[in-house]
Design a protein around this motif. Structure first.
Motif, PDB file in Angstrom:
ATOM      1  N   SER A  95     -36.117  -0.141  18.408  1.00 53.26           N
ATOM      2  CA  SER A  95     -35.992  -1.027  19.673  1.00 53.26           C
ATOM      3  C   SER A  95     -35.604  -2.330  19.324  1.00 53.26           C
ATOM      4  O   SER A  95     -35.322  -3.267  20.093  1.00 53.26           O
ATOM      5  CB  SER A  95     -37.143  -0.881  20.748  1.00 53.26           C
ATOM      6  OG  SER A  95     -38.245  -1.145  19.988  1.00 53.26           O
TER       7      SER A  95
ATOM      8  N   SER B  71     -34.984   3.752  25.832  1.00 53.38           N
ATOM      9  CA  SER B  71     -34.408   4.956  25.261  1.00 53.38           C
ATOM     10  C   SER B  71     -33.848   5.866  25.998  1.00 53.38           C
ATOM     11  O   SER B  71     -32.994   6.880  25.783  1.00 53.38           O
ATOM     12  CB  SER B  71     -35.305   5.924  24.179  1.00 53.38           C
ATOM     13  OG  SER B  71     -35.685   4.852  23.079  1.00 53.38           O
TER      14      SER B  71
ATOM     15  N   TYR C  86     -29.479   9.966  24.458  1.00 58.01           N
ATOM     16  CA  TYR C  86     -30.610   9.205  24.022  1.00 58.01           C
ATOM     17  C   TYR C  86     -30.278   7.645  23.200  1.00 58.01           C
ATOM     18  O   TYR C  86     -29.378   8.002  22.398  1.00 58.01           O
ATOM     19  CB  TYR C  86     -31.372  10.308  23.208  1.00 58.01           C
ATOM     20  CG  TYR C  86     -32.648   9.671  22.490  1.00 58.01           C
ATOM     21  CD1 TYR C  86     -33.698   9.350  22.936  1.00 58.01           C
ATOM     22  CD2 TYR C  86     -32.527   9.351  21.112  1.00 58.01           C
ATOM     23  CE1 TYR C  86     -34.778   8.728  22.319  1.00 58.01           C
ATOM     24  CE2 TYR C  86     -33.707   8.984  20.328  1.00 58.01           C
ATOM     25  CZ  TYR C  86     -34.878   8.522  21.134  1.00 58.01           C
ATOM     26  OH  TYR C  86     -36.029   8.115  20.521  1.00 58.01           O
ATOM     27  N   ASN C  87     -30.873   6.899  23.646  1.00 55.01           N
ATOM     28  CA  ASN C  87     -30.554   5.471  22.864  1.00 55.01           C
ATOM     29  C   ASN C  87     -31.639   4.871  22.440  1.00 55.01           C
ATOM     30  O   ASN C  87     -32.104   4.032  23.188  1.00 55.01           O
ATOM     31  CB  ASN C  87     -29.509   4.775  23.972  1.00 55.01           C
ATOM     32  CG  ASN C  87     -28.815   3.574  23.143  1.00 55.01           C
ATOM     33  OD1 ASN C  87     -29.310   3.121  21.945  1.00 55.01           O
ATOM     34  ND2 ASN C  87     -27.634   3.151  23.865  1.00 55.01           N
ATOM     35  N   PRO C  88     -32.200   4.814  21.147  1.00 57.40           N
ATOM     36  CA  PRO C  88     -33.501   4.443  20.861  1.00 57.40           C
ATOM     37  C   PRO C  88     -33.321   2.857  20.717  1.00 57.40           C
ATOM     38  O   PRO C  88     -34.312   2.356  20.420  1.00 57.40           O
ATOM     39  CB  PRO C  88     -33.820   5.180  19.720  1.00 57.40           C
ATOM     40  CG  PRO C  88     -32.615   5.534  19.092  1.00 57.40           C
ATOM     41  CD  PRO C  88     -31.725   5.806  20.545  1.00 57.40           C
TER      42      PRO C  88
ATOM     43  N   ARG D 132     -43.370   1.842  21.329  1.00 52.27           N
ATOM     44  CA  ARG D 132     -42.032   1.351  21.428  1.00 52.27           C
ATOM     45  C   ARG D 132     -42.106  -0.294  21.738  1.00 52.27           C
ATOM     46  O   ARG D 132     -41.230  -0.948  21.625  1.00 52.27           O
ATOM     47  CB  ARG D 132     -41.362   1.997  22.575  1.00 52.27           C
ATOM     48  CG  ARG D 132     -40.863   3.394  22.147  1.00 52.27           C
ATOM     49  CD  ARG D 132     -39.703   4.018  22.848  1.00 52.27           C
ATOM     50  NE  ARG D 132     -39.497   5.188  22.528  1.00 52.27           N
ATOM     51  CZ  ARG D 132     -38.436   5.326  21.638  1.00 52.27           C
ATOM     52  NH1 ARG D 132     -37.938   4.452  20.930  1.00 52.27           N
ATOM     53  NH2 ARG D 132     -38.154   6.697  21.204  1.00 52.27           N
TER      54      ARG D 132
END
Length: 867
Positions: free
Chosen positions: A260, A629, A643-645, A661
């Motif tokens: 992140s 995410s 999914y986008n961390p 996170r």
């Protein structure tokens, strides 16, 4: 020159600021002096002999046997000056106020040589400082200062007022980059939004320690420890930009653990590159010489580990292919596998590790070393082929923010005992190998002290869980220590360790010796605390200096920055959260995204459940949320293909996040939910560290809540009532985990764990009375002025060590190796030097009254004026 300006309000730089190439000229001053009265002074230094100057025509100098055929040194200084003045003119209060001068320095040319060539009669002859101006005497220093003052200004200006002077220093340092863009706030003057706006308008005062560390490029490894909010990430980003602009041919990696943080780090590095290069250079992902890499990497995004795997011809492991569910342990196992199966390619010239504590593991190691650190070390080219162990690994860390490992690693733990000296002492250029940042810019004073108190357990009924054990270590993180005890006390701040010649070990808290254990290590903390064979039994007071927490919000906000409430059940807690958020939107002028952050606490499974519960409840109340995410607003479950961390914030939505996170993020107002999860596990340091990390995400305010009843809530309430002064019997028993923040503290900690390699360590003026360092390797150590009264230094290696003025009265130095050491003016009264080797040692002015010199080797020793 440093002496010449020592008594003035000024700041000097060497080869800074950096500007990009412009034609054949590089706008980078050799020497820049910012002086409150004189303004900006740029000095172009030419290390050239008179015979190398063929001739001068106008501003053009012709050279021979030099790296360039021609040059315009004075015009170069002028261009650099005008570029700097342009920077300062961007601030309204500095426009046309900062004067400027330019000079040329010729340290290899005497004034007479210059005049003999007739150069002084040229109409374009610039102001010059000659060889004799740099003799270093008090008289010549005054001449330098006078000559600079008499140099006509190229840019007119005025002496600067206090605020203008601080602003000029901030502009040079790049401090305006910390300011966020202004925005309109539709709320009352006393609302949080307006208070936040006022705080944003205030520039942070220049921090010379941060400025020095950020601009220095160490010729080897460097560790930067700092408390939460001290600007470690910003400092590393600035250092990465500085390195890249100074050395664009180097291959540099900036490595981080939490996905992140990817975009914030990219933005920071891009800002610093543009600032230092006059907006001509930005971060370019296609430029392989400066890479921002997640520690692990993914399918669509290369990381540090995966890059090394592919270069070494190995397939990167995934987390699922390891035996651990914890991300840091899984990464460590993958690194071990790579280290075992491949030769690590030295790809990089410099590696910067952010949040270094996140790479530490408790149970997995590679040949006694931390796997990720050893992999990073192996991936570096030596700075100098003649010194293959010196590699430019720079890492920032704060053990208090570790959420997985409870280990407080020494350098020996990271790289093995044979390299335990890597960040001890100072480089020859004056750059420190280990730094500590004590000033917190992000979090208000009261929140930070509360976070430390509750995380360490200062008021915990069962005793403190973790913390420092020496006054210097508390001082290093910004705390003052006061306290008195009884008995035969230590009057110093030293941790006293006493060796009992193998007879037994002091059983702490029992008042007796436990037979059969060797090398007792007995902590005695504070001046006045009971002596060598005892522990503290009286209260001490910890107080944090307000200057160490310059966040202005406590001065602007009339109420407390912390609100703490306990509810009967979760429904009531969430109802209060929703009502408070609506109040923040309507009356406080706060934005949902980045102004507000909701953090849930607890173990993985329970925190995930609470995160879902919080998110669903807020959605039902018409409040948009974002779970990091996930694919979109108000989405609870993760979709594998979306999914986008890397995403932590979405505009218009309140981020609801678990603590892992949220690491590295910050918000004006932080809601912390699920304090009951910590209360149920109050003796577990990992859970208390969760609370510490959550509290220190706040730039302005914290609202913390939980449900049920717990004695832990009483402890937390007592912490909040204390404000910034904590008096307690903190040290009536040892903590579960001791933290060292100084070289001395780490030495004692490593020695107790069996470490002996302390080469080149800086122990100047250290308080080490009665310390036991039997057989320690202190080759090249700086012990100038150290107090080693009655210390046990038998068989210690002090070869080429600096012991000038050291107090070694009553010390045992039997068979110690002191060849080439400097003991000038040291106190060796009643010292035992039986069998010691003092060959080629400087004993000038040493007091050896009553010393035992049986079988001492004195070949080549300077005995002048020895007592």
């Amino acid at each position: 020159m440093q002496v010449a300006f020592a008594q003035r309000d000024c700041l000097g730089y060497w080869r800074y600021p950096i500007f990009s190439q412009q034609g054949q000229y590089r706008k980078e001053p050799d020497i820049l002096i910012a002086d409150r009265q004189l303004g900006l002074i740029v000095i172009e230094v030419k290390a050239i002999a008179i015979d190398q100057i063929v001739g001068i025509s106008g501003h053009l100098w012709e050279y021979q046997d030099y790296y360039a055929a021609t040059g315009n040194p004075y015009q170069q200084a002028e261009r650099q000056l005008f570029a700097l003045v342009e920077y300062s003119d961007r601030e309204p209060s500095l426009q046309r106020q900062v004067s400027g001068r330019a000079l040329v320095a010729l340290p290899c040319i005497a004034r007479q040589q210059w005049q003999e060539r007739g150069f002084h009669r040229l109409p374009t002859a610039p102001p010059i400082l000659f060889q004799e101006d740099f003799s270093g005497s008090e008289e010549t220093e005054k001449i330098i200062r006078d000559r600079i003052q008499q140099t006509p200004s190229l840019v007119p200006g005025n002496p600067l007022a206090d605020e203008q002077w601080q602003l000029l220093l901030a502009v040079l340092a790049g401090t305006p980059l910390y300011r966020t863009p202004p925005r309109r706030v539709l709320a009352s003057d006393r609302s949080r939004g307006r208070i936040l706006q006022q705080a944003r308008d205030r520039l942070f005062q220049l921090d010379l320690e941060q400025e020095r560390i950020a601009k220095q490029i160490p010729p080897g490894p460097q560790r930067i420890r700092g408390i939460a909010g001290s600007g470690k990430t910003v400092l590393l980003c600035q250092k990465a930009a500085h390195i890249h602009l100074k050395h664009p041919h180097w291959i540099v990696a900036f490595v981080f653990f939490s996905r992140s943080l990817y975009h914030p780090i990219l933005q920071q590095i891009d800002k610093w590159l543009r600032y230092f290069s006059n907006n001509e250079v930005g971060y370019d992902p296609k430029n392989r010489n400066l890479r921002v890499l997640h520690a692990w990497g993914g399918k669509r995004q290369p990381g540090f580990y995966s890059t090394l795997c592919r270069t070494a011809g190995q397939r990167p492991l995934t987390a699922n292919e390891t035996q651990s569910r914890q991300p840091n342990e899984a990464l460590a196992q993958a690194c071990c596998h790579l280290l075992e199966t491949a030769a690590i390619p030295p790809l990089f010239d410099a590696i910067l590790l952010d949040e270094g504590q996140d790479f530490i593991v408790d149970d997995c190691n590679f040949e006694g070393k931390q796997p990720f650190y050893w992999l990073a070390y192996q991936a570096l080219r030596p700075v100098n082929p003649a010194h293959p162990l010196s590699r430019r690994l720079i890492w920032a860390c704060d053990e208090m923010q570790s959420l997985e490992s409870l280990k407080v690693p020494t350098v020996g733990d990271l790289f093995g005992e044979e390299l335990g000296h890597l960040v001890s002492g100072t480089y020859g250029c004056g750059i420190r190998k280990s730094e500590v940042l004590s000033r917190c810019y992000r979090t208000p004073h009261s929140i930070l002290t509360a976070a430390h108190a509750i995380a360490m357990g200062w008021l915990r009924p069962g005793g403190m869980l973790t913390g420092m054990w020496r006054i210097e270590d508390w001082n290093a993180i910004g705390y003052e220590v006061e306290g008195k005890g009884e008995g035969r006390g230590q009057t110093s701040a030293a941790l006293s360790l006493k060796r009992a010649e193998g007879k037994g070990q002091w059983a702490e808290g029992k008042g007796q010796w436990a037979e059969g254990k060797a090398e007792p290590l007995v902590p005695c903390l504070i001046r006045g605390v009971r002596g060598v064979r005892g522990v503290a039994d009286r209260s001490i007071t910890l107080r944090r200096d307000r200057a160490q927490s310059p966040n202005p919000i406590p001065d602007l906000w009339q109420d407390s920055c912390i609100e703490f409430q306990i509810f009967k059940n979760r429904q009531d807690e969430l109802t209060h959260l929703a009502q408070s958020l609506i109040e923040n939107f309507r009356n406080d002028g706060l934005r949902p995204s980045q102004d507000i952050l909701a953090i849930v606490l607890g173990s993985f499974g329970r925190a995930k459940k609470l995160e879902t519960e919080v998110a669903n409840f807020l959605i039902q109340q018409g409040i948009d949320i974002y779970i990091p995410s996930t694919s979109d607003y108000n989405t609870i479950s993760f979709q594998k293909n979306r999914y986008n961390p890397n995403i932590f914030w979405l505009e218009g939505a309140v981020t609801v996040s678990r603590i892992h996170r949220a690491k590295g993020q910050e918000a004006a107002l932080v809601y912390i939910l699920g304090l009951d999860e910590i209360a149920e596990n109050e003796s577990d340091l990992k859970f208390r560290n969760q609370l510490f990390v959550a509290l220190t995400r706040a730039r302005g305010w914290v609202k913390i809540s939980g449900i049920g009843n717990s004695a832990f809530y009483d402890e937390f309430a007592r912490v909040l009532r204390k404000n910034d002064s904590f008096t307690s019997e903190l040290f009536r028993r040892p903590p579960q985990r001791k933290i060292a923040a100084t070289d001395v503290g780490e030495l004692l900690q490593r020695y107790a764990a069996g470490g002996r390699n302390f080469r080149y360590i800086n122990l100047q003026n250290a308080q080490l009375a009665e310390v036991d360092l039997y057989q320690a390797d202190l080759i090249g150590a700086n012990l100038q002025g150290a107090n080693l009264n009655n210390a046990v230094l038998d068989e210690v290696k002090l070869i080429a060590a600096n012991l000038i003025g050291a107090n070694l009265e009553g010390a045992s130095l039997r068979k110690a190796k002191l060849m080439g050491a400097n003991l000038r003016s040291a106190n060796l009264v009643n010292a035992d030097l039986t069998g010691a080797d003092l060959s080629d040692t400087n004993l000038q002015g040493v007091d050896l009254t009553g010393a035992n010199l049986t079988s001492v080797e004195l070949m080549g020793t300077n005995l002048e004026r020895m007592i």
